[in-house]
Design a protein around this motif. Structure first.
Motif, PDB file in Angstrom:
ATOM      1  N   TRP A  73      -3.288 -78.648  -5.047  1.00 33.37           N
ATOM      2  CA  TRP A  73      -3.995 -79.243  -6.182  1.00 33.37           C
ATOM      3  C   TRP A  73      -3.324 -80.524  -6.673  1.00 33.37           C
ATOM      4  N   LEU A  74      -2.005 -80.604  -6.559  1.00 35.75           N
ATOM      5  CA  LEU A  74      -1.341 -81.863  -6.888  1.00 35.75           C
ATOM      6  C   LEU A  74      -1.849 -82.976  -5.975  1.00 35.75           C
ATOM      7  N   ALA A  75      -1.961 -82.674  -4.685  1.00 38.04           N
ATOM      8  CA  ALA A  75      -2.446 -83.676  -3.720  1.00 38.04           C
ATOM      9  C   ALA A  75      -3.923 -83.976  -3.942  1.00 38.04           C
ATOM     10  N   ARG A  76      -4.717 -82.942  -4.117  1.00 38.41           N
ATOM     11  CA  ARG A  76      -6.171 -83.109  -4.276  1.00 38.41           C
ATOM     12  C   ARG A  76      -6.522 -83.941  -5.509  1.00 38.41           C
ATOM     13  N   LEU A  77      -5.724 -83.790  -6.570  1.00 42.16           N
ATOM     14  CA  LEU A  77      -5.968 -84.527  -7.807  1.00 42.16           C
ATOM     15  C   LEU A  77      -5.153 -85.818  -7.879  1.00 42.16           C
ATOM     16  N   ASN A  78      -4.492 -86.143  -6.766  1.00 38.31           N
ATOM     17  CA  ASN A  78      -3.735 -87.394  -6.628  1.00 38.31           C
ATOM     18  C   ASN A  78      -2.635 -87.533  -7.688  1.00 38.31           C
ATOM     19  N   ILE A  79      -1.912 -86.425  -7.888  1.00 45.59           N
ATOM     20  CA  ILE A  79      -0.822 -86.440  -8.873  1.00 45.59           C
ATOM     21  C   ILE A  79       0.474 -85.873  -8.294  1.00 45.59           C
ATOM     22  N   THR A  80       0.614 -85.889  -6.975  1.00 44.75           N
ATOM     23  CA  THR A  80       1.825 -85.385  -6.337  1.00 44.75           C
ATOM     24  C   THR A  80       3.066 -86.061  -6.901  1.00 44.75           C
ATOM     25  N   GLN A  81       2.965 -87.338  -7.207  1.00 48.48           N
ATOM     26  CA  GLN A  81       4.114 -88.094  -7.713  1.00 48.48           C
ATOM     27  C   GLN A  81       4.574 -87.610  -9.087  1.00 48.48           C
ATOM     28  N   LEU A  82       3.773 -86.801  -9.758  1.00 48.79           N
ATOM     29  CA  LEU A  82       4.145 -86.297 -11.084  1.00 48.79           C
ATOM     30  C   LEU A  82       4.911 -84.978 -11.030  1.00 48.79           C
ATOM     31  N   ALA A  83       4.997 -84.357  -9.868  1.00 53.68           N
ATOM     32  CA  ALA A  83       5.535 -82.997  -9.738  1.00 53.68           C
ATOM     33  C   ALA A  83       6.864 -82.793 -10.442  1.00 53.68           C
ATOM     34  N   SER A  84       7.782 -83.738 -10.321  1.00 58.65           N
ATOM     35  CA  SER A  84       9.112 -83.537 -10.905  1.00 58.65           C
ATOM     36  C   SER A  84       9.255 -84.153 -12.295  1.00 58.65           C
ATOM     37  N   GLN A  85       8.199 -84.817 -12.767  1.00 54.60           N
ATOM     38  CA  GLN A  85       8.266 -85.438 -14.096  1.00 54.60           C
ATOM     39  C   GLN A  85       8.125 -84.394 -15.199  1.00 54.60           C
ATOM     40  N   SER A  86       8.691 -84.710 -16.342  1.00 58.75           N
ATOM     41  CA  SER A  86       8.546 -83.857 -17.510  1.00 58.75           C
ATOM     42  C   SER A  86       7.101 -83.908 -18.013  1.00 58.75           C
ATOM     43  N   VAL A  87       6.588 -82.757 -18.379  1.00 56.30           N
ATOM     44  CA  VAL A  87       5.228 -82.734 -18.928  1.00 56.30           C
ATOM     45  C   VAL A  87       5.156 -83.516 -20.235  1.00 56.30           C
ATOM     46  N   HIS A  88       6.285 -83.702 -20.886  1.00 56.79           N
ATOM     47  CA  HIS A  88       6.318 -84.399 -22.168  1.00 56.79           C
ATOM     48  C   HIS A  88       6.224 -85.914 -22.024  1.00 56.79           C
ATOM     49  N   ASN A  89       6.383 -86.429 -20.809  1.00 56.48           N
ATOM     50  CA  ASN A  89       6.353 -87.875 -20.584  1.00 56.48           C
ATOM     51  C   ASN A  89       5.080 -88.362 -19.906  1.00 56.48           C
ATOM     52  N   LEU A  90       4.076 -87.513 -19.816  1.00 55.91           N
ATOM     53  CA  LEU A  90       2.833 -87.880 -19.137  1.00 55.91           C
ATOM     54  C   LEU A  90       1.907 -88.656 -20.058  1.00 55.91           C
ATOM     55  N   SER A  91       1.106 -89.522 -19.466  1.00 53.32           N
ATOM     56  CA  SER A  91       0.048 -90.182 -20.236  1.00 53.32           C
ATOM     57  C   SER A  91      -1.057 -89.160 -20.492  1.00 53.32           C
ATOM     58  N   GLY A  92      -1.986 -89.505 -21.348  1.00 48.19           N
ATOM     59  CA  GLY A  92      -3.105 -88.600 -21.638  1.00 48.19           C
ATOM     60  C   GLY A  92      -3.903 -88.251 -20.397  1.00 48.19           C
ATOM     61  N   GLY A  93      -4.184 -89.243 -19.558  1.00 42.61           N
ATOM     62  CA  GLY A  93      -4.959 -89.005 -18.337  1.00 42.61           C
ATOM     63  C   GLY A  93      -4.204 -88.160 -17.322  1.00 42.61           C
ATOM     64  N   GLU A  94      -2.895 -88.397 -17.207  1.00 41.29           N
ATOM     65  CA  GLU A  94      -2.084 -87.594 -16.295  1.00 41.29           C
ATOM     66  C   GLU A  94      -2.046 -86.141 -16.757  1.00 41.29           C
ATOM     67  N   TRP A  95      -1.878 -85.943 -18.063  1.00 42.14           N
ATOM     68  CA  TRP A  95      -1.847 -84.590 -18.620  1.00 42.14           C
ATOM     69  C   TRP A  95      -3.167 -83.871 -18.378  1.00 42.14           C
ATOM     70  N   GLN A  96      -4.278 -84.588 -18.496  1.00 44.15           N
ATOM     71  CA  GLN A  96      -5.583 -83.982 -18.236  1.00 44.15           C
ATOM     72  C   GLN A  96      -5.692 -83.525 -16.778  1.00 44.15           C
ATOM     73  N   ARG A  97      -5.179 -84.312 -15.847  1.00 42.78           N
ATOM     74  CA  ARG A  97      -5.205 -83.906 -14.436  1.00 42.78           C
ATOM     75  C   ARG A  97      -4.336 -82.672 -14.196  1.00 42.78           C
ATOM     76  N   VAL A  98      -3.191 -82.613 -14.857  1.00 48.59           N
ATOM     77  CA  VAL A  98      -2.321 -81.445 -14.728  1.00 48.59           C
ATOM     78  C   VAL A  98      -3.025 -80.205 -15.291  1.00 48.59           C
ATOM     79  N   LEU A  99      -3.688 -80.343 -16.425  1.00 43.94           N
ATOM     80  CA  LEU A  99      -4.428 -79.216 -17.001  1.00 43.94           C
ATOM     81  C   LEU A  99      -5.583 -78.792 -16.095  1.00 43.94           C
ATOM     82  N   LEU A 100      -6.225 -79.749 -15.433  1.00 47.48           N
ATOM     83  CA  LEU A 100      -7.286 -79.422 -14.479  1.00 47.48           C
ATOM     84  C   LEU A 100      -6.703 -78.646 -13.293  1.00 47.48           C
ATOM     85  N   ALA A 101      -5.554 -79.106 -12.789  1.00 44.23           N
ATOM     86  CA  ALA A 101      -4.895 -78.382 -11.694  1.00 44.23           C
ATOM     87  C   ALA A 101      -4.602 -76.934 -12.103  1.00 44.23           C
ATOM     88  N   ARG A 102      -4.138 -76.767 -13.322  1.00 44.05           N
ATOM     89  CA  ARG A 102      -3.825 -75.425 -13.841  1.00 44.05           C
ATOM     90  C   ARG A 102      -5.084 -74.545 -13.872  1.00 44.05           C
TER      91      ARG A 102
END
Length: 141
Positions: A106-135
């Motif tokens: 899902w990280l790859a499918r949503l094109n957010i693999t590069q976020l895997a090791s980042q803190s959830v607290h440092n994400l932009s609004g759009g990045e956070w939405q993609r992470v929530l969609l993956a969840r």
């Protein structure tokens, strides 16, 4: 195709501080059916969704879900305590029955693999939405 309802709600009512939010709402959701909730801010769309998911209790009425039904829910907002260090992969790993391969998919499918090791607290609004969609997708709704 089994046309038994996935979800049925009957006569749902809910008030907060003497303000009626839901008033005698009934609906049936069948397999393959799409229901869209529209309306102005504050009319009860999110509250109804939370009631249907079993996250909010009503004053009256009942909701029944097909046995084994899994619903992928992506909240509008989800705030995590900033004192808790948590990477995107760590957050997704908290999802029930999440496997590493599924998280990577899902990280790859949503094109957010590069976020895997980042803190959830440092994400932009759009990045956070993609992470929530993956969840939401990780539970295989």
């Amino acid at each position: 195709m089994n046309q038994a309802p996935l979800l049925e709600a009957s006569h749902l009512s809910l008030s907060f501080r003497q303000k009626t939010v839901l008033d005698d709402i009934s609906l049936t959701l069948l397999p393959g059916q799409i229901i869209t909730l529209i309306g102005p801010n504050g009319c009860g769309k999110s509250t109804l969704t939370k009631v249907l998911l079993g996250l909010q209790k009503t004053d009256s009425g009942r909701v029944s879900r097909r046995k084994g039904l899994r619903i992928g829910y992506m909240p509008q907002k989800l705030t995590l305590d900033e004192r808790m260090p948590l990477s995107v992969s760590g957050f997704l790993g908290l999802t029930r029955d999440a496997r590493r391969a599924d998280i990577d998919h899902w990280l790859a499918r949503l094109n957010i693999t590069q976020l895997a090791s980042q803190s959830v607290h440092n994400l932009s609004g759009g990045e956070w939405q993609r992470v929530l969609l993956a969840r939401a997708l990780l539970i295989k709704p």
